[in-house]
Design a protein around this motif. Structure first.
Motif, mmCIF file in Angstrom:
data_model
loop_
_atom_site.group_PDB
_atom_site.id
_atom_site.type_symbol
_atom_site.label_atom_id
_atom_site.label_comp_id
_atom_site.label_asym_id
_atom_site.label_seq_id
_atom_site.Cartn_x
_atom_site.Cartn_y
_atom_site.Cartn_z
ATOM 1 N N GLY A 550 0.826 -1.201 0.000
ATOM 2 C CA GLY A 550 0.000 0.000 0.000
ATOM 3 C C GLY A 550 0.856 1.244 0.000
ATOM 4 N N GLU A 551 0.234 2.388 0.271
ATOM 5 C CA GLU A 551 0.943 3.666 0.273
ATOM 6 C C GLU A 551 1.916 3.742 1.456
ATOM 7 N N PRO A 552 3.022 4.462 1.302
ATOM 8 C CA PRO A 552 3.433 5.170 0.083
ATOM 9 C C PRO A 552 4.092 4.210 -0.916
ATOM 10 N N THR A 553 3.733 4.311 -2.186
ATOM 11 C CA THR A 553 4.321 3.441 -3.209
ATOM 12 C C THR A 553 4.164 4.071 -4.582
ATOM 13 N N GLU A 554 5.133 3.810 -5.423
ATOM 14 C CA GLU A 554 5.065 4.155 -6.839
ATOM 15 C C GLU A 554 5.177 2.884 -7.674
ATOM 16 N N ARG A 555 4.912 1.757 -7.022
ATOM 17 C CA ARG A 555 4.992 0.468 -7.700
ATOM 18 C C ARG A 555 3.802 0.309 -8.647
ATOM 19 N N LEU A 556 4.068 -0.121 -9.870
ATOM 20 C CA LEU A 556 2.998 -0.372 -10.840
ATOM 21 C C LEU A 556 2.343 -1.723 -10.585
ATOM 22 N N PRO A 557 1.088 -1.893 -10.989
ATOM 23 C CA PRO A 557 0.504 -3.232 -10.975
ATOM 24 C C PRO A 557 1.308 -4.156 -11.889
ATOM 25 N N THR A 558 1.470 -5.405 -11.484
ATOM 26 C CA THR A 558 2.165 -6.403 -12.298
ATOM 27 C C THR A 558 1.268 -7.630 -12.428
ATOM 28 N N ALA A 559 1.668 -8.542 -13.331
ATOM 29 C CA ALA A 559 0.817 -9.699 -13.595
ATOM 30 C C ALA A 559 1.658 -10.943 -13.815
ATOM 31 N N HIS A 560 1.149 -12.076 -13.355
ATOM 32 C CA HIS A 560 1.677 -13.392 -13.697
ATOM 33 C C HIS A 560 0.681 -13.999 -14.686
ATOM 34 N N THR A 561 0.970 -13.848 -15.972
ATOM 35 C CA THR A 561 -0.011 -14.215 -16.992
ATOM 36 C C THR A 561 -0.298 -15.709 -17.018
ATOM 37 N N PHE A 563 -0.908 -17.559 -14.591
ATOM 38 C CA PHE A 563 -1.882 -17.921 -13.558
ATOM 39 C C PHE A 563 -3.032 -16.928 -13.482
ATOM 40 N N ASN A 564 -3.123 -16.011 -14.454
ATOM 41 C CA ASN A 564 -4.178 -14.993 -14.460
ATOM 42 C C ASN A 564 -4.203 -14.246 -13.122
ATOM 43 N N LEU A 565 -3.012 -13.886 -12.649
ATOM 44 C CA LEU A 565 -2.843 -13.266 -11.335
ATOM 45 C C LEU A 565 -2.432 -11.801 -11.502
ATOM 46 N N LEU A 566 -3.209 -10.903 -10.919
ATOM 47 C CA LEU A 566 -2.916 -9.477 -10.928
ATOM 48 C C LEU A 566 -2.435 -9.064 -9.541
ATOM 49 N N LEU A 567 -1.207 -8.531 -9.477
ATOM 50 C CA LEU A 567 -0.649 -8.012 -8.226
ATOM 51 C C LEU A 567 -0.930 -6.516 -8.191
ATOM 52 N N LEU A 568 -1.856 -6.120 -7.337
ATOM 53 C CA LEU A 568 -2.365 -4.742 -7.339
ATOM 54 C C LEU A 568 -2.051 -4.041 -6.026
ATOM 55 N N PRO A 569 -1.206 -2.998 -6.049
ATOM 56 C CA PRO A 569 -0.999 -2.199 -4.828
ATOM 57 C C PRO A 569 -2.281 -1.452 -4.468
ATOM 58 N N GLU A 570 -2.425 -1.135 -3.194
ATOM 59 C CA GLU A 570 -3.590 -0.366 -2.737
ATOM 60 C C GLU A 570 -3.204 1.114 -2.721
ATOM 61 N N TYR A 571 -3.605 1.832 -3.784
ATOM 62 C CA TYR A 571 -3.246 3.238 -3.931
ATOM 63 C C TYR A 571 -4.176 4.107 -3.086
ATOM 64 N N GLY A 572 -3.716 5.354 -2.828
ATOM 65 C CA GLY A 572 -4.437 6.230 -1.923
ATOM 66 C C GLY A 572 -5.624 6.935 -2.539
ATOM 67 N N SER A 573 -5.738 6.937 -3.878
ATOM 68 C CA SER A 573 -6.853 7.649 -4.510
ATOM 69 C C SER A 573 -7.275 6.921 -5.790
ATOM 70 N N THR A 574 -8.486 7.199 -6.202
ATOM 71 C CA THR A 574 -9.012 6.583 -7.431
ATOM 72 C C THR A 574 -8.259 7.082 -8.655
ATOM 73 N N SER A 575 -7.879 8.365 -8.652
ATOM 74 C CA SER A 575 -7.163 8.920 -9.796
ATOM 75 C C SER A 575 -5.791 8.264 -9.951
ATOM 76 N N LYS A 576 -5.118 8.002 -8.817
ATOM 77 C CA LYS A 576 -3.819 7.342 -8.896
ATOM 78 C C LYS A 576 -3.982 5.885 -9.355
ATOM 79 N N LEU A 577 -5.028 5.228 -8.900
ATOM 80 C CA LEU A 577 -5.311 3.859 -9.354
ATOM 81 C C LEU A 577 -5.472 3.828 -10.865
ATOM 82 N N GLU A 578 -6.259 4.739 -11.412
ATOM 83 C CA GLU A 578 -6.482 4.772 -12.861
ATOM 84 C C GLU A 578 -5.182 5.042 -13.609
ATOM 85 N N ARG A 579 -4.379 6.008 -13.081
ATOM 86 C CA ARG A 579 -3.126 6.366 -13.756
ATOM 87 C C ARG A 579 -2.141 5.201 -13.747
ATOM 88 N N MET A 580 -2.011 4.508 -12.635
ATOM 89 C CA MET A 580 -1.035 3.420 -12.526
ATOM 90 C C MET A 580 -1.469 2.193 -13.345
#
Length: 594
Positions: A550-561, A563-580
């Motif tokens: 979670g925050e603070p982080t500038e880590r991008l979402p990553t994926a293990h294709t 296994f259809n696995l999405l590694l998603l950080p918990e960002y502090g705002s919806t706008s940052k989620l959309e941008r990342m």
């Protein structure tokens, strides 16, 4: 009896729903009891009878429906192209798509009950494991599927039971895949995956036994086998993917092609557990299955928006064979599909199914309309003799049993039958002309291109279950689902570190559901390696979303294709989620993929 007394749509539909519900209920009871009862196969037999009645009602409607379009006075010119130009000018109608609607009912009347209403929901829920059905198919139904007409002729056998003698169905009925018209395509694909996996494992065991025999290894001792002997390892460079793939496939033996595929991108450390192969086929199809590659007719691609074989292609037969092998590898290695725009007639030709005028509709719509106009023409005076009708027809259309086509910019003609240049098309023989014209366009004119393609597919895919597939099922398996419904993706998602009702999770799905088609494809490619939905819809993917800090982080979402696995950080705002998320999707190719 069904056709005579239950031909009304609502009556027949109600019967189908009740019998299908009964079949689903018997399957659910069998799932609970861990035992398949004879009642299941008896229910399928009744459902097949209803299917046959449904088709018979459609044929009756087809015969009773007279095709009487309101065409202008039939001064239709001396060739098919002139015929079309007259028709397209009628009443301001200027496009083939507008005219197609005038013939929508006449060629094929749809059965009252759609095919999907016969499909067993219990199979879509996998209450019968695909591994079990594969064994049932091998034991009972390898000879081929049962047709509804065949059900009427099935012999019944007397068998001794605890309650005396009872009649039982032949073993051929005791397989769901033998009744494939009642099985959802998503389930068919899973049974085919089991068959393909068994074939791959069998080859690996054969290799292991050969190596053990050569080394004289005693039973129970470990041996180390080169992975290249167990898998078909395809090493390619991203910027040279087509050339590297072509060279590798040309070197490969038939046994190599039937091993499990493993893709290695040179200079990258990803290990292929399925994700790299999906990405590989997505990148490769963008190079091979396009109108610019030289294999397919650019005029058809532009006019009909499908890929059709170019009879004037300068490519070698080997190039078409390689395209077929690529398609076969997609099916054999259980990939989710290719983003290709093949018309249904391609899959009918692969499966050696009969072709007709309707198959021309999606490839050459203008010619289809012209040929339909020939078949729909009737003399103004229905009481004239056949000779008079033949004479009027011949003077109106001025056609011979000839076909004219371009070869490198030069016009050439060929007879459709012996003596065709001296044989006029008449009211009486027009159906023969249409049949031969379709045969020329769909088969003979592209034989040099299509036969290597078909042999390429068959080099990889040649098994009892594959041979039992219908062309429509093969089309769905190859092309996947075209619609990307992200609400289906959300329905079967699994969370690790998140909860379904969290505001952050809701914000994530609001973003996903707001995506357009391009963004949806990009997200699927990022998470799964393929931008297509598998057969059965996006719920088949079973996406996993795992919290990755979670925050603070500038880590991008990553994926293990794989296994259809999405590694998603918990960002502090919806706008940052959309941008990342957007940043990760746009920079996904070759990044964060395993």
């Amino acid at each position: 009896v069904l056709v005579e007394d239950c031909s009304e749509e609502e009556v027949l539909r109600s019967m189908v729903r009740r019998v299908r519900a009964h079949c689903d209920e018997t399957v659910r009871r069998a799932h609970q009891m861990q035992r398949l009862s004879p009642e299941i196969w008896e229910g399928l037999m009744l459902l097949q009878l209803l299917w046959g009645a449904n088709e018979a009602v459609a044929k009756r409607l087809d015969l009773s429906l007279a095709l009487q379009p309101e065409w202008p006075e039939p001064d239709l010119g001396a060739s098919l192209s002139q015929t079309l130009s007259q028709l397209t000018g009628f009443k301001g109608t200027s496009t083939a798509s507008n005219l197609l609607g005038k013939f929508a009912l006449a060629p094929n009347v749809r059965p009252p009950v759609p095919a999907f209403e016969f499909h067993l929901e219990s199979l879509a829920e996998e209450l019968v494991p695909p591994e079990l059905e594969f064994r049932l198919f091998v034991e009972n139904a390898c000879a081929g599927p049962i047709t509804p007409a065949e059900v009427l002729e099935l012999p019944l056998y007397a068998a001794r039971t605890d309650y005396g003698f009872e009649y039982v169905l032949p073993s051929k009925m005791r397989s769901f895949m033998a009744n494939r018209n009642l099985v959802p395509v998503s389930y068919t694909r899973k049974v085919l995956q089991v068959e393909n996996h068994h074939a791959q494992v069998y080859l690996q065991h054969q290799v292991a036994r050969r190596v053990a025999a050569d080394l004289e290894v005693l039973p129970g001792h470990e041996i180390h086998i080169d992975p290249a002997l167990l898998f078909f390892i395809l090493k390619v460079r991203r910027d040279n993917i087509l050339e590297d793939t072509t060279a590798a496939l040309q070197r490969a033996t038939p046994e190599d092609l039937r091993r499990q595929l493993k893709v290695v991108f040179e200079g990258e450390q990803g290990v292929d557990e399925g994700g790299l192969a999906r990405e590989f086929f997505r990148l490769l199809s963008a190079r091979v299955f396009t109108a610019e590659c030289g294999l397919f007719d650019p005029a058809v691609a532009q006019g009909a928006r499908v890929l059709w074989f170019d009879s004037n292609s300068a490519c070698e037969s080997t190039d078409f064979w390689l395209a077929g092998v690529i398609l076969g590898l997609v099916v054999y290695n259980n990939m989710p599909g290719l983003d290709v725009r093949f018309p249904p007639v391609v899959f009918k030709k692969v499966k050696d199914e009969p072709l007709g005028l309707e198959d021309l509709r999606n490839v050459h719509p203008d010619t289809y309309l012209s040929l339909r106009s020939l078949l729909s023409w009737e003399p103004e005076n229905p009481e004239i003799s056949d000779d008079e009708a033949n004479s009027i027809f011949e003077n109106t259309f001025c056609l011979d049993f000839l076909v004219t086509f371009d070869v490198n910019g030069k016009k050439q003609t060929r007879e459709l039958c012996e003596g065709g240049k001296d044989k006029a098309v008449t009211y009486k023989n027009r159906e023969d002309f249409v049949r031969l014209y379709c045969e020329w366009l769909l088969t003979k004119s592209v034989e040099r291109q299509f036969e290597p393609f078909r042999k390429g597919v068959r080099r990889v895919c040649d098994s009892p279950l594959f041979n039992a597939l219908h062309s429509a099922e093969l089309e769905m398996i190859v092309c996947g689902e075209q619609e990307l419904d992200f609400s289906q993706l959300k329905r079967n998602v699994h969370y690790d570190g998140f909860c379904e009702d969290m505001p952050y999770v809701n914000a994530f799905w609001q973003l996903m559901l707001s995506f357009d088609v391009v963004q949806k494809k990009r997200f699927l490619s990022f998470v799964t390696g393929s931008d297509l939905a598998p057969v059965g819809g996006l719920q088949e993917l079973q996406l996993v979303i795992q919290r990755n800090g979670g925050e603070p982080t500038e880590r991008l979402p990553t994926a293990h294709t794989c296994f259809n696995l999405l590694l998603l950080p918990e960002y502090g705002s919806t706008s940052k989620l959309e941008r990342m998320v957007n940043c990760a999707m746009h920079n996904a190719e070759g990044f964060g993929l395993e």
